[in-house]
Scaffold this motif. Structure first.
Motif, PDB file in Angstrom:
ATOM      1  N   VAL A  13       0.856  -1.188   0.000  1.00  0.00           N
ATOM      2  CA  VAL A  13       0.000   0.000   0.000  1.00  0.00           C
ATOM      3  C   VAL A  13       0.892   1.239   0.000  1.00  0.00           C
ATOM      4  CG1 VAL A  13      -1.860   1.244   1.157  1.00  0.00           C
ATOM      5  CG2 VAL A  13      -1.753  -1.252   1.315  1.00  0.00           C
ATOM      6  N   SER A  14       0.734   2.085  -0.974  1.00  0.00           N
ATOM      7  CA  SER A  14       1.556   3.297  -1.070  1.00  0.00           C
ATOM      8  C   SER A  14       0.723   4.520  -0.721  1.00  0.00           C
ATOM      9  CB  SER A  14       2.143   3.433  -2.475  1.00  0.00           C
ATOM     10  OG  SER A  14       1.111   3.506  -3.446  1.00  0.00           O
ATOM     11  N   GLY A  15       1.378   5.682  -0.700  1.00  0.00           N
ATOM     12  CA  GLY A  15       0.672   6.928  -0.447  1.00  0.00           C
ATOM     13  C   GLY A  15       0.298   7.151   0.993  1.00  0.00           C
ATOM     14  N   LEU A  16       1.074   6.555   1.919  1.00  0.00           N
ATOM     15  CA  LEU A  16       0.756   6.666   3.347  1.00  0.00           C
ATOM     16  C   LEU A  16       1.755   7.517   4.115  1.00  0.00           C
ATOM     17  CD1 LEU A  16      -0.208   2.941   4.097  1.00  0.00           C
ATOM     18  CD2 LEU A  16      -1.679   4.807   3.299  1.00  0.00           C
ATOM     19  N   SER A  17       2.563   8.287   3.415  1.00  0.00           N
ATOM     20  CA  SER A  17       3.600   9.064   4.087  1.00  0.00           C
ATOM     21  C   SER A  17       3.015  10.072   5.071  1.00  0.00           C
ATOM     22  CB  SER A  17       4.471   9.791   3.057  1.00  0.00           C
ATOM     23  OG  SER A  17       3.682  10.633   2.233  1.00  0.00           O
ATOM     24  N   HIS A  18       1.783  10.570   4.802  1.00  0.00           N
ATOM     25  CA  HIS A  18       1.166  11.544   5.699  1.00  0.00           C
ATOM     26  C   HIS A  18       0.814  10.921   7.045  1.00  0.00           C
ATOM     27  CE1 HIS A  18      -2.243   9.412   3.915  1.00  0.00           C
ATOM     28  NE2 HIS A  18      -2.945   9.760   4.981  1.00  0.00           N
ATOM     29  N   ALA A  19       0.747   9.583   7.102  1.00  0.00           N
ATOM     30  CA  ALA A  19       0.404   8.896   8.355  1.00  0.00           C
ATOM     31  C   ALA A  19       1.626   8.581   9.193  1.00  0.00           C
ATOM     32  CB  ALA A  19      -0.361   7.607   8.036  1.00  0.00           C
ATOM     33  N   GLY A  20       2.814   8.970   8.731  1.00  0.00           N
ATOM     34  CA  GLY A  20       4.032   8.721   9.487  1.00  0.00           C
ATOM     35  C   GLY A  20       4.823   7.570   8.899  1.00  0.00           C
ATOM     36  N   SER A  21       6.075   7.507   9.266  1.00  0.00           N
ATOM     37  CA  SER A  21       6.987   6.513   8.701  1.00  0.00           C
ATOM     38  C   SER A  21       6.572   5.081   9.034  1.00  0.00           C
ATOM     39  CB  SER A  21       8.405   6.764   9.207  1.00  0.00           C
ATOM     40  OG  SER A  21       8.448   6.710  10.631  1.00  0.00           O
ATOM     41  N   ALA A  22       5.851   4.869  10.141  1.00  0.00           N
ATOM     42  CA  ALA A  22       5.460   3.524  10.535  1.00  0.00           C
ATOM     43  C   ALA A  22       4.543   2.870   9.505  1.00  0.00           C
ATOM     44  CB  ALA A  22       4.770   3.554  11.902  1.00  0.00           C
ATOM     45  N   LEU A  70      -7.295   3.149   2.156  1.00  0.00           N
ATOM     46  CA  LEU A  70      -6.578   3.370   3.411  1.00  0.00           C
ATOM     47  C   LEU A  70      -5.952   4.758   3.546  1.00  0.00           C
ATOM     48  CD1 LEU A  70      -5.834   2.036   6.091  1.00  0.00           C
ATOM     49  CD2 LEU A  70      -3.742   1.177   5.008  1.00  0.00           C
ATOM     50  N   PRO A  71      -5.353   5.322   2.490  1.00  0.00           N
ATOM     51  CA  PRO A  71      -4.791   6.672   2.655  1.00  0.00           C
ATOM     52  C   PRO A  71      -5.814   7.690   3.161  1.00  0.00           C
ATOM     53  CG  PRO A  71      -3.991   5.692   0.616  1.00  0.00           C
ATOM     54  CD  PRO A  71      -5.049   4.772   1.146  1.00  0.00           C
ATOM     55  N   HIS A  72      -7.070   7.556   2.733  1.00  0.00           N
ATOM     56  CA  HIS A  72      -8.106   8.494   3.177  1.00  0.00           C
ATOM     57  C   HIS A  72      -8.495   8.239   4.634  1.00  0.00           C
ATOM     58  CE1 HIS A  72      -8.670  10.054  -0.873  1.00  0.00           C
ATOM     59  NE2 HIS A  72      -8.731   8.813  -1.320  1.00  0.00           N
ATOM     60  N   VAL A  73      -8.500   6.975   5.046  1.00  0.00           N
ATOM     61  CA  VAL A  73      -8.855   6.656   6.436  1.00  0.00           C
ATOM     62  C   VAL A  73      -7.796   7.184   7.396  1.00  0.00           C
ATOM     63  CG1 VAL A  73      -9.345   4.817   8.083  1.00  0.00           C
ATOM     64  CG2 VAL A  73     -10.134   4.598   5.723  1.00  0.00           C
ATOM     65  N   LEU A  74      -6.546   6.974   7.046  1.00  0.00           N
ATOM     66  CA  LEU A  74      -5.461   7.343   7.956  1.00  0.00           C
ATOM     67  C   LEU A  74      -5.342   8.850   8.154  1.00  0.00           C
ATOM     68  CD1 LEU A  74      -2.615   4.816   7.055  1.00  0.00           C
ATOM     69  CD2 LEU A  74      -4.346   4.678   8.852  1.00  0.00           C
ATOM     70  N   GLU A  75      -5.950   9.631   7.288  1.00  0.00           N
ATOM     71  CA  GLU A  75      -5.956  11.083   7.488  1.00  0.00           C
ATOM     72  C   GLU A  75      -6.651  11.463   8.793  1.00  0.00           C
ATOM     73  OE1 GLU A  75      -7.792  12.885   4.160  1.00  0.00           O
ATOM     74  OE2 GLU A  75      -6.205  12.353   2.731  1.00  0.00           O
ATOM     75  N   HIS A  76      -7.487  10.567   9.312  1.00  0.00           N
ATOM     76  CA  HIS A  76      -8.280  10.865  10.500  1.00  0.00           C
ATOM     77  C   HIS A  76      -7.721  10.223  11.767  1.00  0.00           C
ATOM     78  CE1 HIS A  76     -11.208  12.642   7.818  1.00  0.00           C
ATOM     79  NE2 HIS A  76     -11.128  11.546   7.071  1.00  0.00           N
ATOM     80  N   PHE A  77      -6.541   9.624  11.688  1.00  0.00           N
ATOM     81  CA  PHE A  77      -5.892   9.045  12.855  1.00  0.00           C
ATOM     82  C   PHE A  77      -4.666   9.888  13.230  1.00  0.00           C
ATOM     83  CE2 PHE A  77      -7.157   4.468  11.465  1.00  0.00           C
ATOM     84  CZ  PHE A  77      -8.486   4.766  11.717  1.00  0.00           C
ATOM     85  N   THR A  90      -0.903  10.686  14.281  1.00  0.00           N
ATOM     86  CA  THR A  90       0.344   9.993  13.957  1.00  0.00           C
ATOM     87  C   THR A  90       1.147   9.708  15.219  1.00  0.00           C
ATOM     88  OG1 THR A  90       1.617  12.029  13.711  1.00  0.00           O
ATOM     89  CG2 THR A  90       0.422  11.237  11.763  1.00  0.00           C
ATOM     90  N   VAL A  91       2.208   8.935  15.057  1.00  0.00           N
ATOM     91  CA  VAL A  91       3.136   8.685  16.170  1.00  0.00           C
ATOM     92  C   VAL A  91       3.658   9.997  16.718  1.00  0.00           C
ATOM     93  CG1 VAL A  91       5.377   7.690  16.776  1.00  0.00           C
ATOM     94  CG2 VAL A  91       3.812   6.415  15.298  1.00  0.00           C
ATOM     95  N   GLU A  92       3.960  10.918  15.817  1.00  0.00           N
ATOM     96  CA  GLU A  92       4.503  12.210  16.228  1.00  0.00           C
ATOM     97  C   GLU A  92       3.472  13.016  17.025  1.00  0.00           C
ATOM     98  OE1 GLU A  92       6.811  10.417  13.174  1.00  0.00           O
ATOM     99  OE2 GLU A  92       4.665  10.943  13.148  1.00  0.00           O
ATOM    100  N   ASP A  93       2.202  12.915  16.666  1.00  0.00           N
ATOM    101  CA  ASP A  93       1.146  13.614  17.405  1.00  0.00           C
ATOM    102  C   ASP A  93       1.064  13.125  18.848  1.00  0.00           C
ATOM    103  OD1 ASP A  93       0.404  15.065  15.151  1.00  0.00           O
ATOM    104  OD2 ASP A  93      -1.076  13.577  14.526  1.00  0.00           O
TER     105      ASP A  93
END
Length: 309
Positions: A182-191, A281-288, A290-293
């Motif tokens: 799954v690509s395009g998940l960089s906005h959700a953090g490196s994990a 998944l990229p759209h879902v993770l926008e609402h979670f 991140t580790v940094e948060d």
């Protein structure tokens, strides 16, 4: 018989018995007191502070995620619109209050936390894959997301427990973890953007229709715990009861094909599932968060404590 001697022995034995009872009662009292202290300490150690969802996330008064795209995915060459689109009828499920309560969503504490972006919430939607044939089992998909924060409850529901309760039969040897690219998940953090992601697949057979025909079911899910992916609900439980974690949230993303055709095999289902989740998944993770948060919350609290001291 020496009655007086016997009386003295009886009184002595009785006295010793009361002494033993007193000692036992004292030990029990200490144990109960110690247990109460231990429980109080444990509850304090397990106490979790809520993690606010991202500022752009909107949740309704009945705790549904709002603003999720009605269409997503690559543009369909035939129609010029995105490949996956929300069904016009019955595209979204709104749960009744009693079901929400059983899921641990919408309770009074959620009402108090909602204005601060700290409540639990959910989303259940059905999408059509316009690139699939009408009779394909992968023509329609159900997509679910659940967000929990500020609590150490055990994971409330997973297919391995819910589906058998609804009458579905596990397919031997076919449930387990699967890896999807799954690509395009960089906005959700490196994990989330570090190689293939591991999901859990629950494989079942169910009897449907007037002819009572058996159909294969494949349900996929993945968790996010404090911004990191996790596929195992057992591991999730261990995270949630860790006394070393103060700020915490966990979320589940679950999806399953609902098309009219029969699933021929689970390898085929895996391929279709990988395609769907790669775009969803990229759209879902926008609402979670991140580790940094989550880390920033802990660091801010530590800084505030230093300032106070």
């Amino acid at each position: 018989m020496n009655v007086k001697a016997t009386d003295r022995e009886g009184k002595g034995a009785s006295k010793i018995g009361w002494v033993h009872f007193g000692i036992a009662a004292g030990v029990l009292l200490i144990a109960v007191s110690g247990f109460a202290v231990a429980v109080q300490y444990l509850e304090g150690a397990l106490h979790k502070e809520p993690v606010p969802w991202p500022e752009g996330t909107r949740v309704s008064d009945d705790f549904r995620l709002l603003g999720f795209p009605r269409q997503f995915g690559p543009t369909n060459p035939e129609g010029g619109s995105p490949r996956f689109r929300l069904l016009e009828r019955e595209g979204e499920t709104v749960l009744e209050d009693d079901i929400l309560d059983s899921l641990g969503i919408g309770r009074p504490i959620d009402g108090r936390r909602l204005p601060h972006r700290m409540s639990n919430w959910y989303m259940i939607r059905r999408y059509e894959d316009t690139a699939q044939p009408e009779d394909s089992p992968y023509r329609y998909w159900q997509l679910e997301a659940y967000y929990y924060t500020g609590e150490h409850r055990t994971v409330p529901h997973v297919p391995e427990r819910c589906l058998p309760a609804a009458g579905a039969e596990p397919v031997s040897g076919r449930s387990g973890s699967v890896n999807f690219a799954v690509s395009g998940l960089s906005h959700a953090g490196s994990a989330w953007d570090d190689g293939p992601l591991r999901f859990q697949r629950a494989a079942y057979s169910t009897t449907t229709g007037r002819m009572q025909q058996d159909r294969l079911m494949a349900v996929y899910y993945v968790f996010s715990f404090n911004g990191e992916p996790e596929h195992s609900w057992e591991a999730m439980r261990r995270h949630l009861v860790s006394p070393w974690i103060r700020y915490s949230y966990f979320a589940k993303v679950q999806f399953a094909p609902l098309g009219p055709g029969d699933i021929e095999d689970f390898d085929e289902a895996d391929g279709a599932a990988e395609e769907f989740v790669s775009h969803a998944l990229p759209h879902v993770l926008e609402h979670f968060p991140t580790v940094e948060d989550v880390r920033a919350l802990s660091e801010r609290e530590a800084s505030d404590q230093q300032d106070e001291s």
